[in-house]
Design a protein around this motif. Structure first.
Motif, PDB file in Angstrom:
ATOM      1  N   LEU A   8       0.979  -1.092  -0.020  1.00 54.29           N
ATOM      2  CA  LEU A   8       0.002   0.156  -0.322  1.00 54.29           C
ATOM      3  C   LEU A   8       0.947   1.245   0.098  1.00 54.29           C
ATOM      4  O   LEU A   8       0.615   2.199  -0.630  1.00 54.29           O
ATOM      5  N   THR A  41      -4.145   5.855   0.264  1.00 50.16           N
ATOM      6  CA  THR A  41      -4.074   4.317  -0.372  1.00 50.16           C
ATOM      7  C   THR A  41      -4.873   3.519   0.571  1.00 50.16           C
ATOM      8  O   THR A  41      -4.453   3.444   1.879  1.00 50.16           O
ATOM      9  N   THR A  43      -7.287  -0.625   1.399  1.00 51.61           N
ATOM     10  CA  THR A  43      -7.959  -1.665   0.937  1.00 51.61           C
ATOM     11  C   THR A  43      -9.306  -1.229   0.661  1.00 51.61           C
ATOM     12  O   THR A  43      -9.816  -0.218   1.181  1.00 51.61           O
ATOM     13  N   ILE A 161      -7.205  -2.601  -4.299  1.00 43.14           N
ATOM     14  CA  ILE A 161      -6.749  -1.292  -3.548  1.00 43.14           C
ATOM     15  C   ILE A 161      -7.181  -0.149  -4.262  1.00 43.14           C
ATOM     16  O   ILE A 161      -7.282  -0.154  -5.483  1.00 43.14           O
ATOM     17  N   ALA A 184      -5.377  -6.082  -6.991  1.00 43.17           N
ATOM     18  CA  ALA A 184      -4.069  -6.351  -6.053  1.00 43.17           C
ATOM     19  C   ALA A 184      -2.989  -6.895  -6.997  1.00 43.17           C
ATOM     20  O   ALA A 184      -1.964  -6.633  -6.729  1.00 43.17           O
TER      21      ALA A 184
END
Length: 191
Positions: A8, A41, A43, A161, A184
């Protein structure tokens, strides 16, 4: 978990460079003023948690959505609240009245300028081929618009992401939020 955090951070740094080199200058030229940006950034699940209040809100947003195929699968969603939508249209078309189609066209052109600068930054820095879709204009709630991003990545093994970039004009305060979602595995290709 540690590998995920590193990934990330790498994606955030990479997108920060793309934004600073290409998108911010394009946004500043568009507004004819110096501008700044904020970038984070996440998830997909962390992003939903962060935006829970907006997800529960009934306010309508103007959005421009497109995705890409090719070497990287990306989804880009521009979100503009009503006040900033009016400001963008006035900036492009003046204060006079004009048709809804012309207003939509002006907003789509804004999306084209910023996404074009993003895709150019990615392709200039990599050897990846990216084929963007035609932008789609919509006005709806944040919750419904965010579902578009989630649906595109729902079947993936790993969580998507998301990069959330907010562009802000220094003088006018005009702001546009851009959410870039990527698979991802594609994030690993970039980092």
């Amino acid at each position: 978990m540690q590998e995920s955090l590193i990934s990330l951070d790498k994606i955030n740094d990479l997108f920060k460079r793309y934004t600073n080199e290409r998108m911010l200058p394009a946004f500043s030229r568009f507004l004819d003023e110096k501008s700044i940006f904020e970038i984070n950034t996440f998830t997909m699940s962390d992003w939903r948690t962060k935006n829970q209040e907006l997800l529960e809100c009934d306010d309508a947003f103007t959005s421009i959505y497109l995705n890409s195929n090719g070497d990287l699968r990306l989804s880009l969603l521009f979100l503009i609240d009503w006040k900033n939508t009016v400001s963008v249209v006035q900036k492009l078309l003046g204060a006079g009245s004009c048709s809804l189609d012309l207003k939509k066209s002006a907003l789509l052109e804004t999306g084209n300028i910023l996404t074009g600068s993003f895709f150019n930054a990615v392709t200039d820095k990599t050897d990846f081929t990216i084929m963007p879709s035609i932008p789609v204009y919509s006005q709806d709630t944040f919750s419904l618009l965010s579902e578009i991003l989630e649906i595109n990545f729902a079947a993936d093994e790993k969580e998507a992401i998301l990069n959330e970039i907010i562009f802000i004009g220094n003088d006018t305060g005009l702001s546009i939020k851009l959410i870039i979602a990527l698979d991802a595995n594609d994030a690993k290709k970039l980092s």
